[in-house]
Design a protein around this motif. Sequence first.
Motif, mmCIF file in Angstrom:
data_model
loop_
_atom_site.group_PDB
_atom_site.id
_atom_site.type_symbol
_atom_site.label_atom_id
_atom_site.label_comp_id
_atom_site.label_asym_id
_atom_site.label_seq_id
_atom_site.Cartn_x
_atom_site.Cartn_y
_atom_site.Cartn_z
ATOM 1 N N ILE A 65 0.814 -1.214 0.000
ATOM 2 C CA ILE A 65 0.000 0.000 0.000
ATOM 3 C C ILE A 65 0.846 1.263 0.000
ATOM 4 O O ILE A 65 0.493 2.267 -0.624
ATOM 5 C CB ILE A 65 -0.933 0.003 1.236
ATOM 6 N N GLY A 66 2.001 1.223 0.685
ATOM 7 C CA GLY A 66 2.747 2.435 0.987
ATOM 8 C C GLY A 66 3.078 3.324 -0.197
ATOM 9 O O GLY A 66 2.625 4.472 -0.291
ATOM 10 N N VAL A 67 3.880 2.821 -1.140
ATOM 11 C CA VAL A 67 4.355 3.647 -2.261
ATOM 12 C C VAL A 67 3.212 4.044 -3.199
ATOM 13 O O VAL A 67 3.132 5.209 -3.602
ATOM 14 C CB VAL A 67 5.482 2.925 -3.025
ATOM 15 N N ASN A 157 -7.896 2.174 6.015
ATOM 16 C CA ASN A 157 -7.434 2.105 4.632
ATOM 17 C C ASN A 157 -8.583 2.219 3.641
ATOM 18 O O ASN A 157 -8.400 2.752 2.543
ATOM 19 C CB ASN A 157 -6.662 0.804 4.417
ATOM 20 N N LEU A 158 -9.773 1.740 4.022
ATOM 21 C CA LEU A 158 -10.946 1.934 3.159
ATOM 22 C C LEU A 158 -11.295 3.416 3.053
ATOM 23 O O LEU A 158 -11.685 3.906 1.979
ATOM 24 C CB LEU A 158 -12.142 1.148 3.705
ATOM 25 N N TRP A 159 -11.139 4.145 4.169
ATOM 26 C CA TRP A 159 -11.392 5.585 4.137
ATOM 27 C C TRP A 159 -10.400 6.271 3.192
ATOM 28 O O TRP A 159 -10.792 7.120 2.380
ATOM 29 C CB TRP A 159 -11.281 6.169 5.541
ATOM 30 N N PHE A 232 6.831 -2.772 -9.308
ATOM 31 C CA PHE A 232 6.609 -3.386 -10.624
ATOM 32 C C PHE A 232 5.159 -3.215 -11.061
ATOM 33 O O PHE A 232 4.884 -2.858 -12.218
ATOM 34 C CB PHE A 232 6.972 -4.868 -10.554
ATOM 35 N N LEU A 233 4.222 -3.455 -10.159
ATOM 36 C CA LEU A 233 2.807 -3.336 -10.516
ATOM 37 C C LEU A 233 2.410 -1.890 -10.787
ATOM 38 O O LEU A 233 1.476 -1.635 -11.558
ATOM 39 C CB LEU A 233 1.937 -3.918 -9.396
ATOM 40 N N LEU A 242 -2.393 -1.302 -4.627
ATOM 41 C CA LEU A 242 -3.187 -0.718 -3.555
ATOM 42 C C LEU A 242 -4.357 -1.618 -3.183
ATOM 43 O O LEU A 242 -4.602 -1.911 -2.001
ATOM 44 C CB LEU A 242 -3.684 0.660 -3.983
ATOM 45 N N LEU A 243 -5.088 -2.090 -4.184
ATOM 46 C CA LEU A 243 -6.249 -2.942 -3.929
ATOM 47 C C LEU A 243 -5.826 -4.311 -3.384
ATOM 48 O O LEU A 243 -6.488 -4.869 -2.499
ATOM 49 C CB LEU A 243 -7.066 -3.101 -5.207
#
Length: 549
Positions: A65-67, A157-159, A232-233, A242-243
């Motif tokens: 999630i971070g980057v 994280n949903l917010w 990479f993604l 992220l998802l």
Amino acid sequence: MTVPEPPSEHDDDEDAPLLPDIRPPHISSPSSSSSLPFYQTRSRLIITLIIFAIIFILAFGGYLIGVPSIRLYEDIVCHHYYNRLEGKEHRGLGEDIEERLCKADLVQEELNFLLAGLHFLGAVPPLLTAVPYGLLADRIGRRPVLLLAISGLFLANLWSLMIMRFWRHIPVRLLWLDPIFTLIGGGEAVGSMMFYAIGSDVTPQAKRANIFLMGGGMGLFAEIIAPSIASFLMTKSPWIPLLIGISAFLPAAALLVFIPETLHMRPRESESATLTPDAVSERSLPIDEDDKPGFFGSIISQAVNSLKEVYGSLAVLHSLPILLLLLAFLIQPFGRQSAGLLLRYISNRFGWELSQAGYLLSLRAFICAVLLFALLPSISHYLTKRLHFSSSQKDIILARISVILLVVGALLIGTSPTIVGTIMGLVVFTLGAGTDALTRSLVTSLVGQEHVGRLYAAIGLVETCGSLAAGPTFAALYTLGLRLQGPWVGLPFLALALICFVGAIGIWSFGCLKRKHPRERTPSGEDEVEENTLLVMPDAAEAGAINIV
């Protein structure tokens, strides 16, 4: 296989509760696994493996999630900035904007302000909730509290995801409400606390250190591979990692159903690999209802005790060596805060895309793993077994070298005009990562066992103050550097080097004072309890961090 029914009442057991002097009330549970729609194991090994899997999954998702989150925040701020411009530079909210155009100083200043506010506010819920959820874990069990912590992080994280998805209609600064959701469960700090509690419940004392070390290693392993996968993604879309990262919370929470509540479980001291109900818990002793402390009364009592501990910790400050070593504990909170800033700094100064800079997180984690699991143990073994240094002398030498590496590394990061020099600075800085644990070992040796609690309270106070100050300080310095431009962009890392230098003064001065009362070198290290043990254990709270900004 049956699941033992926890007793309704039991005596206080000093090894049982996460926080002392709390008697759990009646807890009902099924008496047989046949009443459950799933299988719950009582195998110590399987429970430990499941906990390791949960740690890895959460850490892996967090670093995925971070980057991408930083990149999407930057893109949102960038679109609003160019939408306000007029003329040829105007860009509509629906138009694509290249990442290189988002490195404009005003865009980076707003992004810096946004992330600094998020970091500062994110430090508040753990301070407010650690004690209440610790007490709750001793009353209703570890699993419910851990599930609450995972749920709170998932909702937070949903917010953030909602803000990033509907950014055209929702002000991006509403992201600062994100930490409110971590009041549910206490966030990463309480989650880490529950992992330690479950590990303590199911592991004999002689093996706990190794279990905690392996748990931290799982988080470190996730940090090695996840940022590279995310980078990479991100070449396809930042939404993909992220998802995936947010979705990782679901299997982590689902794995909890396969382990029993460990609050009343204790491992047998024999070689048996199964858990048994706490012997004390099996007793049924009457307890006067009037003597049972209420939950909120327990919270108030614990808060008062904590304040007393903080006040009592000031007594250890009368020692000059302890005061000198406490200076070094300012390094960790500032160093941790610099990690997220480093990505934006490299991306802005050297024109790297954030997806490219993300690979450096994996490099840092790999070097840290080599340091913790190979270099430090090997050097420790050589100093104690070959050169016959005592444990204290060995720690002083390693702490001195480590803190110098931190100073040099931070200076290289902040002053190097090339990306190669900056990466070398990151490598050198990471090689000094053992400073905190080595300093903790040194300062602990200065006090008697009865004063260790006060000492750690003082250390915790220093680190808490550092954590609250690090975000706003680096944000202000980075904004100032952006305005001054040129090499001044590295101003936060020059400040980090200064803080490390202050810590170095404390450690080196302590060594000079120690030299006045040297210890005898041992012929073979026989008087040391565990000379060749690993000195550094990765911080589980940090290893499973959900946000790195």
